[in-house]
Scaffold this motif. Structure first.
Motif: not given
Length: 358
Positions: A127, A124, A131, A108-109
């Protein structure tokens, strides 16, 4: 020009973290024997090879959740993003100057060490937006990254003053520990197959010390240390490390000896070899199958694949360029990504090779 979040203030404490959240030698005989073994197996080429628009190379990470590959370059290069076929998708200018990449456990990261800033940035992966930025403390310019659980481990330090640090992105804390066993910021390896374990190695020196740590407490507690001065085939010029899928061993790619060397995590003694020939330069382990890939630095770069514990390769892939500088598997073990270039990684555009493994 970089367009990215900035750390607030110039914190000097090594234990402070700032988060800014954004919304939304082997002999000739051994060399010959190993080389003969590696060339007696089926050989193929990459499925695709793409020259990336970067001036150099530093790190690669494969995101199996979103089927994208991240590649960081040299100097002020942005991070390049491709799909799993090697097709360029975009770049991440927020990560200009990244010199090390690592993905969180569920992809996710994407974490990126930003050279010269004492910072680790977070993007992220759904997207592709930055972040967070974490400050690691003045003078702790992270050089290598590894994720253990929810924590990000990093190595830092100039010649003769190396250390290992841990960033907890939830608690916003950083702990750092000087490590006298390492002359430079050590390369790092971690894997879900070996929970609460970190492996570090002294890259670019001969001989090269490799050490395993229990990091359950949030500080590195030494488990075992290799003794390359006493071992007849001790690692020289360590290039990369990868923890085996069994969670019991680590595989080292060293300039010498001329094979991939597997060491137990609890004793740091050799229990298997992967015969490649000269000169092992990269290593990666497929999470699902455990297949071990070892890249070579030769006049014609190549990658050999091994079944865990078996000395001879099951297949080999010939790639263009001078050397294999890094490897990354997809989660299933069906696709291997290999970085090559025509010269040193700091001075030539990297080629992303996509290898489909039957």
């Amino acid at each position: 020009m970089r367009s990215r979040l900035k750390s607030a203030g110039a914190l000097g404490a090594a234990t402070a973290a700032v988060l800014i959240a954004m919304a939304g030698p082997a002999g000739a005989a051994a060399h010959a024997t190993a080389k003969a073994a590696s060339t007696s197996v089926p050989t193929a080429g990459p499925t695709a090879a793409t020259v990336l628009s970067l001036t150099g190379f530093s790190s690669i990470a494969a995101d199996s959740t979103h089927h994208q590959v991240f590649v960081s370059g040299a100097g002020s290069d942005p991070v390049a993003v491709t799909d799993f076929a090697g097709k360029p998708l975009t770049t991440l200018p927020a990560l200009d100057g990244a010199n090390a990449l690592a993905l969180s456990r569920q992809d996710g990261i994407l974490y990126a060490a930003i050279s010269g800033t004492d910072e680790i940035a977070a993007v992220n992966t759904a997207t592709l937006q930055e972040v967070a930025v974490y400050f690691t403390g003045t003078g702790h310019d992270p050089q290598h990254l590894a994720v253990v659980g929810n924590d990000i481990w990093f190595s830092y330090g100039s010649t003769g003053s190396a250390g290992i640090g841990m960033l907890d992105p939830g608690a916003l804390t950083v702990n750092t520990t000087g490590e006298s066993a390492f002359y430079y910021a050590p390369i790092l390896a971690a894997s879900p197959s070996a929970p609460n374990t970190l492996v570090a190695g002294n890259a670019g020196v001969s001989p090269s010390v490799i050490e395993s740590f229990d990091v359950t407490s949030g500080a590195p507690v030494a488990l075992a240390t290799s003794n390359p001065w006493a071992q007849s085939d001790g690692c020289e010029n360590l290039r990369q490390l990868a923890i085996a899928a069994s969670g019991k061993d680590v595989v080292a790619a060293c300039g010498a000896p001329y094979y991939g060397s597997q060491l137990t995590l609890n004793t740091m003694t050799e229990d298997a070899t992967y015969q490649t020939g000269a000169y092992p330069s990269a290593v990666a382990v497929a999470p699902a199958s455990g297949t071990i890939a070892v890249g070579l630095e030769e006049s014609s770069s190549s990658v050999d694949l091994f079944t865990p514990g078996a000395s001879n390769p099951t297949s080999a892939y010939k790639l263009g360029g001078f050397s294999v500088y890094d490897l990354a598997w997809d989660r299933s073990g069906d696709t291997l990504f290999a970085i090559t270039s025509t010269s040193t990684p700091q001075s030539s555009a990297p080629t992303l090779n996509v290898i489909t493994v039957p």
